[in-house]
Scaffold this active site. Structure first.
Site, PDB file in Angstrom:
ATOM      1  N   ASP A 111     104.755 169.279  52.344  1.00  0.00           N
ATOM      2  CA  ASP A 111     103.873 168.307  52.984  1.00  0.00           C
ATOM      3  C   ASP A 111     102.444 168.856  53.035  1.00  0.00           C
ATOM      4  OD1 ASP A 111     102.953 166.230  55.047  1.00  0.00           O
ATOM      5  OD2 ASP A 111     105.091 165.761  54.901  1.00  0.00           O
TER       6      ASP A 111
ATOM      7  N   HIS B  63      99.777 165.485  59.210  1.00  0.00           N
ATOM      8  CA  HIS B  63     101.054 164.881  58.869  1.00  0.00           C
ATOM      9  C   HIS B  63     102.207 165.876  58.932  1.00  0.00           C
ATOM     10  CE1 HIS B  63     103.900 162.879  55.937  1.00  0.00           C
ATOM     11  NE2 HIS B  63     103.477 161.808  56.573  1.00  0.00           N
TER      12      HIS B  63
ATOM     13  N   SER C 175     107.653 158.118  56.748  1.00  0.00           N
ATOM     14  CA  SER C 175     107.444 159.560  56.879  1.00  0.00           C
ATOM     15  C   SER C 175     108.150 160.129  58.094  1.00  0.00           C
ATOM     16  CB  SER C 175     105.945 159.873  57.000  1.00  0.00           C
ATOM     17  OG  SER C 175     105.324 159.918  55.754  1.00  0.00           O
TER      18      SER C 175
END
Length: 973
Positions: free
Chosen positions: A190, A249, A409
């Protein structure tokens, strides 16, 4: 290893130029796992210039055994070579240097993959197309990049009570069984992970293998990667600190999967005793200008790194559109290393293809809310494996804080956490078994009101952690599905009105044994009726497989089914309390058909194409195959006609080169009859130019094809185009012909296209092959011949950047315009004209498509074809060859595992009995011997051959006479 990227401003400009790559999912595509849908056509790799890609980077895979060097990349024809020189290739390095310590494992999948860096202004897509002209390269692709999959966030602190997902998936009950094992690492591929976050720090994976060795094992190129690796750094320099450059994220994703529990702060992850392997694949200054979030630049390098360092689960909360063979190769490598890849289905609310979620061997995850309803943003598809909570999810954030985000996600690490619990509880499970255990223990949510329109499109169900670690269940996968019309149809492989189609396949149980396995075929499609719906498999042990062919399921196609209709079917799978499903699709009444009567195999379509029906994907059709060579040699074939530069109609590639012109409307299905009234096989296709709009001439075209099986006629097919003038006035100055983009040999990179005036024959061959195949097209009737050879890569007259109407008109109307082109990637136009077509009258243009081992083989084919064709309006059969032997059709057909082939020999002969697959490749020799006159029976055991259609060929030689006979057989396993 990586390329130093352009500045952020330059990168943004580049991204805008090649268009925005949004998250989306695919419709029906090839299956993995029990619930994946089978596509009506196999997917093929195509370069997609509309996808985001790293500038100055391409990925190539060399053929096995090829010596790789930067200089070898220039082994292409002259003009693609110019493109490579303009690109200014700078370096070539192994894509995954860390795998150099495991060549025994990686060589088959990844060892021949290299990253090419260059500094010129050529786009990666254009450079990849040029590199594909190198005969040593299997594929060349841009290095695609992706976006992350969150949609909203609200930063704040949070406690366990805010985590509605944990009680919903019964995580607390699961933790009474296992909270995960510290030996199980979840790779968070990620934007990086804030590994110092107090709710994550204790669970961060450490590379003890290298730490304990004092970094003596760092020959893999990842120096001192004690807690993971950063492929991008903050500005292009990779390093050993996978910390997020800013709260984006990855930290949020990591907390959902495996945040520390029972520490009196923050949240708990789904697998709180498993480890977080931080793999940063973003770069701080390369962000999506629309969201400010980083691009995923090195996602697949990160997947391989995680797999190579022992991750059992790899979380990918990102993705994009389209297919890449390179990316599937990396997924396959990770699977072979024991890692399950879990990926987000995407946030666009559609069914399009999604990568990496819909690749084989991936657990794909859609998003639901606190009521188990489909979220407004999630993608949905028959290819989704499971759903998981993805709306308003609290998790770890930057600098010791927490945030609420929504997206697939967030759903994905929830499923990854469940997968990690399964890997902890069942350490011997393979990645495919972990996938199926998570899937078949999920809670069905199809009956919830908001989900009823998405049955089977949100996966098997919403994940249930407790059931995943406690329930023992079968998990039956149905694959190798083959549909056949060989018994109750005309055995041409095209399913149309009134035919009954049998469904064959294989059932494999991946988990607990089944005791009384039952299958039921259903469909709600109005154009099919299930005939034989039920099949009993009975007992099936773990990892055992059984054929579905003893009493195949079947369906009947309704009369009046629309052309090109795709029917969707469901196989319900039951064993006691266990139930499952398999969705697959079947193309009915296709607008194309195959010519397969002799040594040349090709496809004709209802809209004027030859070879394939779907340029440029080229998945619908077989191209043009000369069976002794077995390789397709035709990339694109199309009928063209015109009377001026402003009145050209065709289905060749258009002025952009990305699509076909699409000027012809099908008037009927393509029919193929074997034998036909005057030939061993005859085909008919009918179309008009009624959708050509500004260029329309007002013509109706009927194509008749004629193919013969005997020796002297076995290497060609005759194409007769009858053009009817629909106008009340004459069509003057009419020209018509064929555009043929030949790719003889490897990638067609070293082809010559030339014209043989004596035979009015255009032909092509590969200059680099010692055993050459020649392919060509000649005019038999229709007026004066015209021919143009085209070097596709020529910057002035080539067609890499498109094929304009003006260029098409010049190519088919100016006599012998260019008699030779190449060596390069070449094409040609063979045409006839000018002719006058009176009002409401016809004219005929007749061509031959031929192949052979030499140019003389093509010339002989032209002579024989002209003899056969006879008068301008009638095809006659060639003189009969005395029958000295023949084959009887085997019974039953299809068969498994063996059948009897009966040869009737009428005089003492030398016979060979051989089996060929549908591509003309010889797969078995049954007999090669001298025999006396009489009936001879030969047993053919299919053994390792897969299900499908095959040809058995008998060749008998008696004195000066040679006779060949064929039958078509079908193997069903």
């Amino acid at each position: 290893m990586r390329l130093r990227l352009l500045s952020r401003a330059a990168f943004v400009v580049f991204a805008v130029l090649i268009a925005s790559a949004c998250m989306c999912a695919r419709a029906l595509a090839n299956a993995h796992g029990g619930n994946r849908a089978s596509a009506p056509q196999e997917r093929t790799t195509t370069i997609n210039p509309a996808k985001l890609a790293l500038p100055g980077v391409v990925v190539v895979k060399f053929k096995p055994g090829v010596q790789q060097s930067l200089q070898d990349l220039y082994n292409v024809p002259e003009l693609p070579g110019r493109i490579l020189k303009e690109a200014d290739l700078a370096s070539m390095k192994p894509m995954l240097q860390m795998l150099r310590i495991k060549l025994d494992k990686s060589s088959a999948l990844l060892n021949n993959i290299y990253i090419i860096h260059y500094s010129g202004s050529i786009t990666p897509a254009f450079l990849s197309q040029s590199l594909m002209k190198n005969p040593d390269i299997l594929y060349a692709e841009p290095h695609y990049i992706y976006k992350i999959n969150d949609v909203t966030f609200t930063p704040n602190d949070s406690l366990l009570s805010d985590q509605y997902a944990l009680p919903l998936i019964q995580a607390f009950q699961a933790w009474d069984v296992t909270q995960g094992d510290t030996s199980v690492a979840i790779g968070i591929v990620d934007t990086g992970v804030d590994w110092m976050h107090p709710d994550l720090y204790a669970n961060i994976w450490h590379n003890w293998k290298d730490i304990n060795s004092g970094w003596s094992g760092d020959a893999d190129g990842f120096v001192a990667d004690s807690i993971g690796w950063d492929f991008g750094g903050s500005s292009g320099a990779p390093d050993n600190n996978p910390m997020e450059d800013a709260p984006y994220h990855g930290t949020h994703v990591a907390g959902i999967a495996a945040a520390v529990s029972n520490n009196s702060i923050g949240i708990a992850g789904v697998a709180p005793h498993c480890k977080i392997m931080a793999v940063k694949v973003a770069e701080g200054d390369q962000v999506d200008p629309s969201s400010g979030e980083p691009y995923i630049l090195y996602g697949f390098e990160g997947i391989a790194y995680a797999a190579d360092n022992g991750a059992r689960v790899i979380n990918c909360s990102w993705g994009g559109v389209g297919y890449s063979q390179f990316e599937q190769d990396v997924i396959n490598y990770a699977t072979s290393e024991g890692a399950l890849v879990v990926a987000a289905a995407g946030n666009d609310g559609n069914q399009e293809f999604q990568t990496p979620a819909y690749y084989d061997n991936v657990l794909s995850v859609a998003a639901t809310d606190a009521q188990d309803s489909k979220t407004y943003f999630t993608n949905y598809s028959y290819n989704v494996s499971v759903s998981a909570p993805g709306m308003s999810i609290w998790s770890t954030w930057g600098t010791n804080t927490y945030a609420e985000l929504s997206g697939t996600s967030m759903a994905t690490p929830c499923a990854s956490g469940v997968a990690a619990l399964v890997a902890s509880k069942f350490p011997h499970y393979t990645p495919e078994q972990i996938l199926e255990q998570v899937r078949v223990t999920s809670d069905n949510i199809d009956t919830i009101n908001t989900n009823t329109g998405y049955v089977h499109m949100l996966g098997y169900g919403r994940v249930n952690a407790y059931r995943a670690v406690t329930v023992s269940s079968p998990a039956v996968k149905i694959d190798n599905i083959v549909c056949s019309d060989s018994v109750f149809g005309n055995n041409d492989g095209n399913f149309t009105d009134g035919e009954t189609i049998q469904v064959f396949g294989t059932a494999t149980d991946l988990l607990n044994p089944a005791t009384n396995l039952q299958l039921t075929l259903t469909s709600s499609d109005p154009y099919v009726t299930v005939v034989n719906s039920n099949l009993t498999i009975g007992a099936l042990q773990t990892l055992a497989s059984k054929s579905l062919n003893s009493n195949p399921m079947s369906f009947k196609v309704a009369d009046g089914v629309p052309a090109g209709h795709i029917a969707t079917f469901l196989i319900e799978i039951r064993d006691g309390s266990y139930s499952d499903y398999k969705v697959f699709a079947v193309l009915l009444k296709p607008l194309f058909n195959q010519l397969k009567a002799n040594d040349v195999l090709t496809t004709i379509t209802a809209k004027g194409n030859i070879g394939f029906n779907d340029y440029p994907d080229n998945s619908q059709g077989i191209g043009f195959i000369y069976s002794p060579d077995v390789n397709n040699v035709l990339f694109e074939g199309a009928f063209m006609a015109g009377k001026s530069s402003s009145n050209v109609v065709d289905v060749a590639r258009d002025s952009t080169g990305n699509e076909e012109s699409n000027d012809f409307l099908p008037s009927a299905l393509v029919t193929v009859q074997s034998p036909g009234p005057t030939a061993d096989q005859e085909g008919v296709a009918v179309f008009s130019d009624s959708i050509a709009l500004k260029n329309m001439m007002g013509i109706h075209v009927t194509l008749h094809t004629y193919a013969f099986e005997r020796d002297s006629t076995s290497n060609f097919v005759i194409l007769k185009y009858t053009i009817h003038n629909l106008n009340p006035t004459p069509i003057n100055n009419f020209f018509g012909g064929l555009f043929l983009d030949w790719d003889v040999g490897t990638n067609g990179a070293n082809n010559i296209a030339a014209y043989d005036r004596s035979y009015q024959l255009g032909y092509a061959y590969d200059t680099t092959r010692s055993q050459r195949t020649f392919a060509g097209c000649a005019l038999l009737q229709g007026g004066s011949p015209n021919f143009t050879a085209i070097d596709n890569a020529d910057p002035v007259n080539g067609i890499y950047q498109g094929f304009t109407k003006l260029h098409k008109w010049q190519a088919m109307s100016e006599g012998i315009l260019d008699p030779k082109a190449g060596p390069s990637d070449v094409s040609m136009v063979v045409s006839a004209g000018p002719v006058v077509i009176p009002p409401n009258q016809d004219t005929a243009l007749v061509f031959i498509l031929a192949a052979g081992d030499t140019l003389q083989d093509l010339e002989r084919a032209v002579v024989v074809a002209r003899e056969i064709y006879g008068t301008p309006t009638q095809v006659v059969t060639p003189p009969p060859i005395p029958v000295i032997a023949s084959l009887a059709q085997n019974f039953p057909n299809p068969f498994n595992p063996s059948t009897t082939i009966q040869a009737n020999v009428f005089s003492k002969s030398r016979i060979t009995l051989e089996v060929f697959n549908i591509l003309g490749q010889k797969v078995r020799t049954i007999a090669d011997q001298e025999v006396e006159a009489g009936i001879r029976n030969f047993i053919f055991n299919s053994e390792s051959l897969p299900s499908g259609a095959y040809f058995v060929q008998l060749k008998a030689v008696s004195g000066t006479q040679t006779y060949i006979d064929r039958i078509k057989i079908a193997i069903i396993k």
